[in-house]
Write an enzyme that holds these catalytic residues in place. Structure first.
Site, short mmCIF file in Angstrom:
data_model
loop_
_atom_site.label_atom_id
_atom_site.label_comp_id
_atom_site.label_asym_id
_atom_site.label_seq_id
_atom_site.Cartn_x
_atom_site.Cartn_y
_atom_site.Cartn_z
N LYS A 135 0.88 -1.17 0.00
CA LYS A 135 0.00 0.00 0.00
C LYS A 135 0.91 1.21 0.00
O LYS A 135 1.58 1.50 1.00
CB LYS A 135 -0.92 0.00 1.23
CG LYS A 135 -1.70 1.30 1.35
CD LYS A 135 -2.61 1.35 2.57
CE LYS A 135 -2.94 2.80 2.88
NZ LYS A 135 -3.90 2.94 3.98
N GLY A 165 -8.26 9.19 9.06
CA GLY A 165 -8.64 9.31 10.47
C GLY A 165 -9.69 10.37 10.76
O GLY A 165 -10.07 10.56 11.91
N ASN A 186 -9.75 1.84 9.09
CA ASN A 186 -9.03 1.46 10.30
C ASN A 186 -9.61 2.18 11.52
O ASN A 186 -10.26 1.58 12.38
CB ASN A 186 -7.55 1.78 10.14
CG ASN A 186 -6.67 1.25 11.27
OD1 ASN A 186 -5.48 1.02 11.07
ND2 ASN A 186 -7.20 1.06 12.45
N THR A 187 -9.45 3.50 11.55
CA THR A 187 -9.84 4.27 12.74
C THR A 187 -11.31 4.09 13.09
O THR A 187 -11.65 3.99 14.27
CB THR A 187 -9.54 5.77 12.50
OG1 THR A 187 -8.19 5.91 12.03
CG2 THR A 187 -9.70 6.57 13.78
#
Lengths: 255, 65
Positions: free
Chosen positions: A94, A155, A204-205
């Site tokens: 990535k 995020g 993710n977050t």
């Protein structure tokens, strides 16, 4: 979805950072149904904790997608990718090259440069990019077979800030696997990405920092599945005015 | 010989990277190395000679998004 020749069923790619504990991470991975998890590289500490973390992840059976998070130049990103390939025994990467520290926006010029170098070295590059069509074209020319446009800054949890741009990318690159990476906050954001015809969502977050990460992992998986099914089922067009859904024909005159 | 390892000053006796890693206590098979910004593959560590003032990065798997 085919990613560099690998068939992947789950449309959710999950990051492994910021979970309250390794146990919660493991449970969240299981609840999400993901087949691909992202990882990173950092300076090794004396206790060798990195090796233990990697072994835990290996036990999940997921495919590992290392990132170049934190790199600000093409050179740094290329070196990090080379180290990741050896460490994680995969040529998937990535590719992140950060251009601005406020919004962690990709430096798309350095991104294209690094993508070309890495593709030439045999890497299978997953570029974290903006929703810019021209950059997308350059990345494909550089050898990328997957595009990962952002939904919103990393995020931030803002969802899809520019759905029109993502829709345009989808229309322009109908055959290219496209993964919305970054900015997802809620299940509805993930569903919206899938309804736009995206192939997958990387987040993710939104899961790791939720009050109940395992519950949110499950919710994201359901939303992504709903969005994918919804897209396949060909939604109706929006209208400005109402159209009665109940037939008018045969309506009684009672006035 | 003084070198910098992960931004910390270190004194190592070994001249070869592979031996220096062992001397510094790193498990060689679970880290990746870069010397002065260049990736050094595991297979090249034995033949890679360190010199005074070298900058060594030793990286390990870490959580990431």
């Amino acid at each position: 979805m085919q990613l560099y020749g690998t068939e992947v069923s789950s449309a959710l790619l999950l990051g492994t950072a910021q979970y309250p504990s390794p146990a919660v991470l493991r449970e969240a991975i299981a609840a999400s149904g993901t087949e691909i998890v992202t990882v990173s590289l950092r300076r090794e500490t004396a206790d060798g904790s990195g090796a233990g973390f990697f072994e835990q992840l290996r036990q999940t059976g997921c495919r590992i997608l290392p990132n170049t998070a934190g790199c600000h130049t093409a050179t740094e990103a290329v070196t990090t990718a080379q180290m990741a390939r050896e460490l994680f025994a995969t040529d998937w990467i990535k590719l992140e090259v950060i251009g601005h520290s406020d919004n962690l926006q990709p430096d798309v010029f350095a991104l294209v440069e690094a993508a070309r170098i890495l593709s030439d070295e045999g890497f299978k590059v997953f570029p974290y990019t903006t929703d810019d069509l021209v950059v997308g074209e350059r990345l494909l020319e550089a050898g990328c077979e997957v595009l990962m446009p952002w939904g919103a800054p990393i995020g931030s949890g803002q969802g899809l800030r520019n759905p029109d741009a993502l829709r345009a990318m989808r229309a322009h690159f109908p055959e290219v696997p496209m993964i919305v990476d970054a900015g997802i906050g809620r299940p509805s954001d993930a569903a919206q990405a899938m309804e736009l015809g995206m192939d997958a969502v990387l987040l993710n977050t939104a899961v790791a920092k939720a009050g109940d990460p395992v519950g949110m992992a499950r919710a994201m998986a359901l939303a992504i599945e709903a969005g994918r099914e919804g897209h396949r089922a060909d939604p109706i067009d929006r209208r400005d005015m109402a159209v009665p859904s109940t037939p008018i024909l045969g309506l009684a005159e009672l006035a | 010989m003084k070198i910098t390892v992960n931004a910390q000053p270190h004194e190592v006796a070994s001249a070869a990277l592979a031996e220096a890693l062992a001397e510094l206590g790193f498990p060689g098979d679970s880290v990746a190395t870069a010397l002065n910004g260049q990736f050094v593959p595991r297979t090249a560590r034995a033949a890679t000679v360190l010199t005074e003032g070298d900058q060594l990065e030793v990286l390990a798997p870490m959580q990431g998004g």
